[in-house]
Design a protein around this motif. Structure first.
Motif, short mmCIF file in Angstrom:
data_model
loop_
_atom_site.label_atom_id
_atom_site.label_comp_id
_atom_site.label_asym_id
_atom_site.label_seq_id
_atom_site.Cartn_x
_atom_site.Cartn_y
_atom_site.Cartn_z
N ILE A 161 60.66 39.43 22.46
CA ILE A 161 59.57 40.36 22.78
C ILE A 161 58.64 39.68 23.77
O ILE A 161 58.17 38.57 23.54
CB ILE A 161 58.80 40.78 21.51
N ASN A 162 58.35 40.35 24.88
CA ASN A 162 57.41 39.86 25.90
C ASN A 162 56.32 40.92 26.04
O ASN A 162 56.60 42.04 26.48
CB ASN A 162 58.14 39.62 27.24
N TYR A 163 55.09 40.53 25.67
CA TYR A 163 54.00 41.51 25.66
C TYR A 163 52.86 41.03 26.55
O TYR A 163 52.39 39.90 26.40
CB TYR A 163 53.50 41.73 24.23
N THR A 164 52.45 41.87 27.46
CA THR A 164 51.27 41.62 28.29
C THR A 164 50.25 42.68 27.91
O THR A 164 50.49 43.87 28.11
CB THR A 164 51.61 41.74 29.80
N PRO A 165 49.09 42.25 27.34
CA PRO A 165 48.12 43.26 26.90
C PRO A 165 47.45 43.94 28.11
O PRO A 165 47.32 43.37 29.18
CB PRO A 165 47.11 42.46 26.09
N GLY A 166 47.02 45.15 27.91
CA GLY A 166 46.29 45.88 28.94
C GLY A 166 44.83 45.41 29.00
O GLY A 166 44.32 44.78 28.08
N LYS A 167 44.15 45.68 30.14
CA LYS A 167 42.75 45.27 30.32
C LYS A 167 41.92 46.49 30.68
O LYS A 167 42.37 47.37 31.40
CB LYS A 167 42.62 44.24 31.44
N THR A 168 40.71 46.45 30.18
CA THR A 168 39.76 47.50 30.53
C THR A 168 38.47 46.81 30.99
O THR A 168 37.93 45.97 30.28
CB THR A 168 39.46 48.40 29.31
N ASN A 169 38.01 47.17 32.18
CA ASN A 169 36.78 46.59 32.75
C ASN A 169 35.77 47.72 32.92
O ASN A 169 36.02 48.67 33.66
CB ASN A 169 37.09 45.91 34.08
N ILE A 170 34.67 47.60 32.21
CA ILE A 170 33.62 48.63 32.30
C ILE A 170 32.43 48.02 33.04
O ILE A 170 31.98 46.93 32.69
CB ILE A 170 33.19 49.10 30.90
N TYR A 171 31.91 48.71 34.04
CA TYR A 171 30.78 48.19 34.83
C TYR A 171 29.88 49.35 35.21
O TYR A 171 30.26 50.53 35.11
CB TYR A 171 31.29 47.45 36.09
N LEU A 172 28.71 48.99 35.66
CA LEU A 172 27.72 49.98 36.06
C LEU A 172 27.94 50.25 37.55
O LEU A 172 27.71 49.41 38.40
CB LEU A 172 26.30 49.46 35.81
N GLN A 173 28.41 51.42 37.82
CA GLN A 173 28.73 51.78 39.20
C GLN A 173 27.47 52.21 39.96
O GLN A 173 27.34 51.90 41.13
CB GLN A 173 29.78 52.91 39.19
N GLN A 174 26.59 52.85 39.29
CA GLN A 174 25.34 53.32 39.93
C GLN A 174 24.23 53.23 38.91
O GLN A 174 24.39 53.68 37.79
CB GLN A 174 25.52 54.77 40.41
N LYS A 175 23.12 52.64 39.34
CA LYS A 175 21.99 52.53 38.44
C LYS A 175 21.24 53.85 38.42
O LYS A 175 21.24 54.59 39.40
CB LYS A 175 21.04 51.43 38.91
N ASN A 176 20.57 54.05 37.34
CA ASN A 176 19.74 55.25 37.28
C ASN A 176 18.42 54.98 38.03
O ASN A 176 17.98 53.83 38.14
CB ASN A 176 19.50 55.66 35.83
N SER A 177 17.86 55.99 38.54
CA SER A 177 16.59 55.80 39.28
C SER A 177 15.74 57.05 39.13
O SER A 177 16.26 58.15 38.92
CB SER A 177 16.87 55.51 40.75
#
Length: 184
Positions: A161-177
């Motif tokens: 078995i060869n497993y590569t886990p998935g990645k999730t990157n969450i970031y702030l694309q636009q600040k509120n103003s």
């Protein structure tokens, strides 16, 4: 007239999400297996059939006898005739002894001895009925089997078995103003 104005301008915050899918590879090598079947052993016990045909009596009926059988029959017939002759001589002697009682034995004996024997003529079957003897033994067959069990050896292989886990990157694309502007 100028009315004072308040202007408000707002932007909402935006969240950005980048994902990369996970990857799983499964490889299952085949199991190592060996099967051995020893040969069965068959044992046959057999008594063969037997047919016997005895034609001796049929051959004797048509006078095809062996030398030994012909000699035996001639000896038996000679013995029989000798016994009959002895019996006839003894009977004639007894008759001659009784001559004193008025019995004319000489004339009766002369008449008996001068007559020819009549041949016995009859219809017969040659060879005689049931003169051939037939005997049949069907024999016997016995079959036995010695079986041996199957030898099976299985060695399974573990899966790779060869497993590569998935990645999730969450970031702030636009600040509120919030911009507030007002005019008087």
């Amino acid at each position: 007239m100028n009315i004072p104005q308040i202007r408000m301008e707002s932007t909402f915050a935006k969240i950005g999400i980048e994902t990369s899918s996970g990857n799983m590879e499964i490889e299952q090598p085949p199991a190592e297996m060996s099967i051995e079947q020893p040969k069965a052993e068959m044992i046959i016990d057999r008594r063969p059939p037997r047919l016997t045909i005895d034609q001796t009596k049929a051959f004797e009926d048509v006078l095809l006898k062996s030398v030994f059988r012909m000699t035996e029959d001639a000896a038996q017939e000679g013995y029989q005739q000798a016994m009959e002759t002895i019996s006839n001589i003894s009977q004639e002697g007894d008759e001659l002894m009784m001559i004193e009682y008025g019995f004319s034995a000489l004339s009766a004996q002369a008449q008996r001895n001068s007559e020819t024997l009549q041949a016995d003529i009859n219809i017969g079957w040659i060879p005689s009925h049931n003169s051939v003897r037939i005997n049949y033994d069907p024999g016997e067959t016995n079959i036995r089997w010695n079986t041996r069990p199957v030898n099976i050896d299985v060695r399974p292989n573990k899966p790779m078995i060869n497993y590569t886990p998935g990645k999730t990157n969450i970031y702030l694309q636009q600040k509120n103003s919030l911009n507030i502007d007002f005019e008087i």
